[in-house]
Every structure is written in C-alpha cells, then in structure tokens.
Design a protein around this motif. Structure first.
Motif, PDB file in Angstrom:
ATOM      1  N   LYS A   1      -6.651  18.605  -9.790  1.00  0.00           N
ATOM      2  CA  LYS A   1      -6.184  17.165 -10.518  1.00  0.00           C
ATOM      3  C   LYS A   1      -5.362  16.375  -9.639  1.00  0.00           C
ATOM      4  N   VAL A   2      -5.846  15.023  -9.483  1.00  0.00           N
ATOM      5  CA  VAL A   2      -5.348  13.987  -8.723  1.00  0.00           C
ATOM      6  C   VAL A   2      -4.868  12.985  -9.387  1.00  0.00           C
ATOM      7  N   PHE A   3      -3.489  12.624  -9.479  1.00  0.00           N
ATOM      8  CA  PHE A   3      -2.905  11.632 -10.278  1.00  0.00           C
ATOM      9  C   PHE A   3      -2.945  10.238  -9.374  1.00  0.00           C
ATOM     10  N   MET A   4      -3.840   9.342  -9.543  1.00  0.00           N
ATOM     11  CA  MET A   4      -4.048   8.062  -8.955  1.00  0.00           C
ATOM     12  C   MET A   4      -3.398   6.957  -9.680  1.00  0.00           C
TER      13      MET A   4
ATOM     14  N   CYS B   1      -6.594   7.653 -13.529  1.00  0.00           N
ATOM     15  CA  CYS B   1      -6.785   6.498 -12.951  1.00  0.00           C
ATOM     16  C   CYS B   1      -6.004   5.183 -13.301  1.00  0.00           C
ATOM     17  N   GLU B   2      -4.809   4.941 -12.843  1.00  0.00           N
ATOM     18  CA  GLU B   2      -4.089   3.619 -12.986  1.00  0.00           C
ATOM     19  C   GLU B   2      -3.670   3.356 -11.844  1.00  0.00           C
ATOM     20  N   ASP B   3      -3.863   2.017 -11.390  1.00  0.00           N
ATOM     21  CA  ASP B   3      -3.225   1.559 -10.145  1.00  0.00           C
ATOM     22  C   ASP B   3      -1.689   1.158 -10.188  1.00  0.00           C
ATOM     23  N   GLU B   4      -1.038   1.891  -9.438  1.00  0.00           N
ATOM     24  CA  GLU B   4       0.289   1.839  -9.490  1.00  0.00           C
ATOM     25  C   GLU B   4       0.978   0.743  -9.021  1.00  0.00           C
ATOM     26  N   HIS B   5       0.495  -0.209  -8.180  1.00  0.00           N
ATOM     27  CA  HIS B   5       0.896  -1.451  -7.726  1.00  0.00           C
ATOM     28  C   HIS B   5       0.773  -2.231  -8.795  1.00  0.00           C
ATOM     29  N   THR B   6      -0.289  -2.586  -9.403  1.00  0.00           N
ATOM     30  CA  THR B   6      -0.730  -3.491 -10.522  1.00  0.00           C
ATOM     31  C   THR B   6       0.441  -3.199 -11.533  1.00  0.00           C
ATOM     32  N   ILE B   7       0.997  -1.907 -11.856  1.00  0.00           N
ATOM     33  CA  ILE B   7       1.499  -1.479 -13.147  1.00  0.00           C
ATOM     34  C   ILE B   7       3.028  -1.712 -12.634  1.00  0.00           C
TER      35      ILE B   7
ATOM     36  N   SER C   1      -8.397   1.485 -10.190  1.00  0.00           N
ATOM     37  CA  SER C   1      -8.238   2.812  -9.765  1.00  0.00           C
ATOM     38  C   SER C   1      -9.507   3.582 -10.118  1.00  0.00           C
ATOM     39  N   SER C   2      -9.950   3.262 -11.269  1.00  0.00           N
ATOM     40  CA  SER C   2     -11.302   4.058 -11.654  1.00  0.00           C
ATOM     41  C   SER C   2     -12.332   3.915 -10.569  1.00  0.00           C
ATOM     42  N   SER C   3     -12.566   2.344 -10.341  1.00  0.00           N
ATOM     43  CA  SER C   3     -13.493   1.804  -9.538  1.00  0.00           C
ATOM     44  C   SER C   3     -13.290   2.490  -8.082  1.00  0.00           C
ATOM     45  N   MET C   4     -12.075   2.640  -7.701  1.00  0.00           N
ATOM     46  CA  MET C   4     -11.654   3.260  -6.329  1.00  0.00           C
ATOM     47  C   MET C   4     -12.377   4.587  -6.255  1.00  0.00           C
ATOM     48  N   ALA C   5     -11.722   5.539  -7.281  1.00  0.00           N
ATOM     49  CA  ALA C   5     -12.344   6.718  -7.662  1.00  0.00           C
ATOM     50  C   ALA C   5     -13.852   7.176  -7.508  1.00  0.00           C
ATOM     51  N   VAL C   6     -14.531   6.179  -8.115  1.00  0.00           N
ATOM     52  CA  VAL C   6     -15.863   6.196  -8.145  1.00  0.00           C
ATOM     53  C   VAL C   6     -16.557   6.037  -6.798  1.00  0.00           C
TER      54      VAL C   6
ATOM     55  N   LEU D   1     -16.839  14.274  -9.432  1.00  0.00           N
ATOM     56  CA  LEU D   1     -15.760  13.543  -9.916  1.00  0.00           C
ATOM     57  C   LEU D   1     -15.767  13.697 -11.369  1.00  0.00           C
ATOM     58  N   HIS D   2     -14.434  13.855 -12.006  1.00  0.00           N
ATOM     59  CA  HIS D   2     -14.503  13.659 -13.559  1.00  0.00           C
ATOM     60  C   HIS D   2     -13.254  13.007 -13.858  1.00  0.00           C
ATOM     61  N   ILE D   3     -13.410  11.700 -14.320  1.00  0.00           N
ATOM     62  CA  ILE D   3     -12.415  10.674 -14.635  1.00  0.00           C
ATOM     63  C   ILE D   3     -11.872  10.912 -16.140  1.00  0.00           C
ATOM     64  N   LEU D   4     -10.532  11.206 -16.088  1.00  0.00           N
ATOM     65  CA  LEU D   4      -9.927  11.197 -17.362  1.00  0.00           C
ATOM     66  C   LEU D   4      -9.567  10.124 -18.009  1.00  0.00           C
TER      67      LEU D   4
END
Length: 444
Positions: free
Chosen positions: A145-148, A178-184, A216-221, A231-234
C-alpha cells in the motif's frame, strides 16, 4: 458442522442465476447440482433466497493495533460477516504503521486468533522502508500500500525517487491512495485565509478536489506504464479519473485496475447538508455527476471492483468541527445491502454485484480458490432475502464505534446467512464464534 447442504438456492455466479443445491464439506464446496441428497448433512432450506459468493473487501481499516478505541479485528470482522463480507484486506495505517515484516506478522497473528472473516494485510510503504517492502512474500500477502496523499504517521510517500523505486521493484500488486498533497494544502490554505476556522463540511470536496485526485492518479498510471507495475488504484471518486483506465478483457490481462467504493456510488455533495461529517471521507464524496460516472464505469469495465474503505471513528471524534473531525466511516455491515438496494433501483444487476465484489477481486489479486461458487473452492457464501426490509439504526449496528452513515435508511434486502471457509459464521443476527477465518493465499 463439517457438512452443510444448502437446498434450492438461486445461485448468483459467473453471469448466471440458477436454482441449485450446494453441498459444503470440510470447508469446501463439494458439489453443485439441482438435487443433492447427503445423509447426515445439516440442511438449510434456501428456497426463495439468493446465494452469492462472499464479498471480498479489498480495502478496510480495522484499527488494530493502536486505535482499538475505534474498532478492532474481532468487532469489525463480526460486522463484516453480518454484512456478507467473507474476506477482507486490511490497510497498514494502524499504530504503529505496518512498515516492517515483524509488524506485519503481528497483525496476522492477531487475526488468526480473533478474525471471524478470512483476512490479508497490506504491507505499508514509506519514504524510508523500501528494503522491508521488497521482503514481502507475494504468495501470502495481498499487496503493497502506497499513500500518494496524506495519511497517518509516516506513510505519505512523496519522494519521487522512492516512488520510482517502489513501482520499478515491487514484486507484487501495488495499491495506491491517490490525492496530490500539494494541491490539497494549497486549497486548504486558501479556504483558511477566507474562512479562518469556520470552514464547513460542504467545502471538503473543494479542498480535497477532483484536480488533486487526477494529478495523483495520472502520476501513478504513468509510473506503472513506465515500469510495468501491477497497479491497483483505490477509491476512484471523480468522473475525470475514469479515462485513465481501460475496459479490456479478460481482466487477468489488465496491469492497471481500479476500485470504486460504496459511499462514492451512493452519496453525493448534496448529502453534506444532512449527513455532515458522517460522510467525510478521503477522497471526498463529490458531485452527483461524479457518482453517476463512477457507477457507469463499474458497469462498463473501466472500474473493476467495488469495496468499502471501511474506516471507523468514534461518535465524539466525528462530532467535532470540520477541521478537527477525522475522515472515514464504518461501512462493512451495510455495503452489500446498499448494492442490493441499487439493484432494486434497476441500477445494477445481481450478476454484476457478484462480479464486482467477489469474482473480480479474486482475479485482480490472484486469490487462491475463492471468489466464485465452484466445486473445489472454499465455501465463502452469503444467503440473501431480497424482499425482507431492514432499517439501519444505532441499535442494530455491530461496529465498535456504534454508528453508521446509513442510519435511517431502509434496505429492501436482508442478509440471512454467511458462510466463511465452510463455517456458518452468521445466521439472522447471531454469530458462531467457534471458528476463525483463514489467511488468504495468492497464486503468484
């Protein structure tokens, strides 16, 4: 009760519904046929009931160790079994975070003694534990599990070099938040500047925005395509993200898969007015358009599985002001009931529910002999009465936290029996706690 004979069930399995008897012996499905006779078997009359493969929930937070004032493996697995979930995969953001093989083994030991459902646990990744991550055994651990995006403790992986190493070297499935921390954080600063401490729950999907999810999701993909990662995006929560995924078949050939959660299929941002912090999740519940697009993607194959992201907090924690109230809520007891309600609303078929909650999860994770109603497979089964309404109240929830975001909702269907690895673990409000679930195994 080593031998159980389920009589005259409407079996929902692999795209078909057929009336059959199902014989369970020593934990496994021994025979499926229109008429079975088995002297000495414990018979269950399932005439008029539907038999589903047990739901396999690939994303739960059962809070043990370290957060057991909210939940624990026994209480939440009990609620899961009452909800027709026979197997679960639990996340590593407990206390301490599951960042070493020793801590991972500790959780398996607890589950072997306390879990009423079958179980597996994700190995957690951080910016500093790549060596531990790479020791994970693909044959008996569900994934990494990776928290991006932000998480508890030391689990935010925001170091680009570390991310590249994980995606390049991972010996197994990598599941990402996948949620971009900088944007949040940029959005949050703007809202704090404007509203101070008076930010309200309806602003949650604007702070944890669709843009943050997509970045974030597009980076993971992109990373997964670069390195061939499984890869499995939650918990996909936006319409925009769906274009990142293919609907190719067969599923076993997909290297990049996606999950939808029950709350993103049920609620939308209009519900904040009445539900408030009770439906505060990360990623946030967003617009009705997002909700409808996610369901469409589930139906057409762009999104592969349905799960819960069960993440309980106490009533006192959730009743705090928006900025202090934690994100997450309890869902395992009512996930299948909610999906069956969507069936009653003609939004999804029974066959598709079985596919997305059991068949596809088993295929995505290469789970050994589970997820299908087949001879020789483990007997993970759920009997449902589609026409016996149940209203959710605080008096009939089994969660340790004592509440549900579905309170006041009447579901048209009742889960009557749940079988876990051949054991009748639940029957009409009563639990059989003499047997624990089994550790999931994986064909990798």
């Amino acid at each position: 009760m080593n031998t159980i004979l389920i009589k005259s069930a409407s079996v929902v399995n692999e795209g078909q519904i057929s009336v059959n008897d199902v014989l369970i012996k020593d934990g496994f499905i021994a025979k499926i046929a229109p008429a079975i006779t088995e002297p000495g078997a414990h018979e269950i009359n399932a005439e008029g009931l539907h038999l589903f493969p047990g739901m396999i929930d690939d994303q739960v937070h059962f809070r043990e160790p370290g957060l057991t004032h909210k939940a624990d493996i026994f209480s939440e697995s009990m609620a899961a079994v009452a909800g027709g979930i026979t197997s679960y995969m639990e996340m590593p953001n407990t206390v301490p975070n599951t960042l070493t093989q020793e801590l991972l083994a500790d959780k398996y030991q607890i589950a072997s003694e306390m879990s009423l459902a079958n179980y597996s646990f994700f190995m957690g990744a951080s910016n500093t534990n790549i060596d531990e991550v790479l020791k994970t055994d693909p044959a008996n651990v569900c994934g990494i599990k990776v928290f991006m995006g932000s998480s508890t403790g030391n689990m935010l992986v925001d170091n680009e070099k570390v991310l590249e190493n994980i995606f390049r070297e991972a010996p197994m499935l990598v599941a990402t938040h996948c949620e971009d921390e900088h944007t949040i954080q940029t959005n949050l600063a703007l809202y704090k500047e404007k509203y101070g401490d008076h930010i309200t729950i309806d602003m949650h999907p604007l702070i944890r925005s669709a843009e943050a999810c997509y970045i974030s999701s597009s980076m993971a993909v992109e990373l997964a395509k670069k390195y061939g990662t499984r890869l499995h995006i939650l918990h996909i929560s936006t319409a925009r993200e769906i274009a990142l995924f293919d609907s190719i078949t067969p599923l076993k050939d997909k290297r990049i898969t996606a999950e939808a959660c029950v709350h993103h299929l049920w609620f939308d941002d209009r519900d904040y007015a009445t539900k408030g912090n009770w439906i505060k999740w990360n990623p946030a519940v967003k617009t009705a358009g997002d909700r409808d697009a996610i369901l469409k993607a589930v139906l057409d194959g762009h999104i592969d599985v349905i799960a819960t992201d069960h993440a309980p907090h106490t009533i006192e924690e959730k009743e705090q002001p928006y900025l202090q109230a934690p994100s997450g809520g309890p869902l395992v007891q009512h996930a299948l009931s909610a999906l069956l309600e969507l069936y009653h609303q003609s939004k999804i078929t029974l066959e598709k529910i079985a596919e997305k909650t059991a068949h596809n999860v088993a295929t995505c994770f290469n789970i050994d002999k589970r997820g299908f109603i087949r001879e020789g497979y483990w007997a993970d089964l759920v009997l449902v009465n589609l026409h016996d309404p149940v209203t959710v109240t605080r008096n009939n929830v089994f969660y340790k936290c004592g509440w549900s975001p579905f309170e006041g909702q009447t579901f048209q269907s009742e889960i009557t029996h749940t079988f876990v690895s051949g054991n009748l673990a639940y029957q009409k409000g009563k639990f059989m706690t003499n047997e624990t679930g089994k550790r999931l195994a994986f064909n990798r």
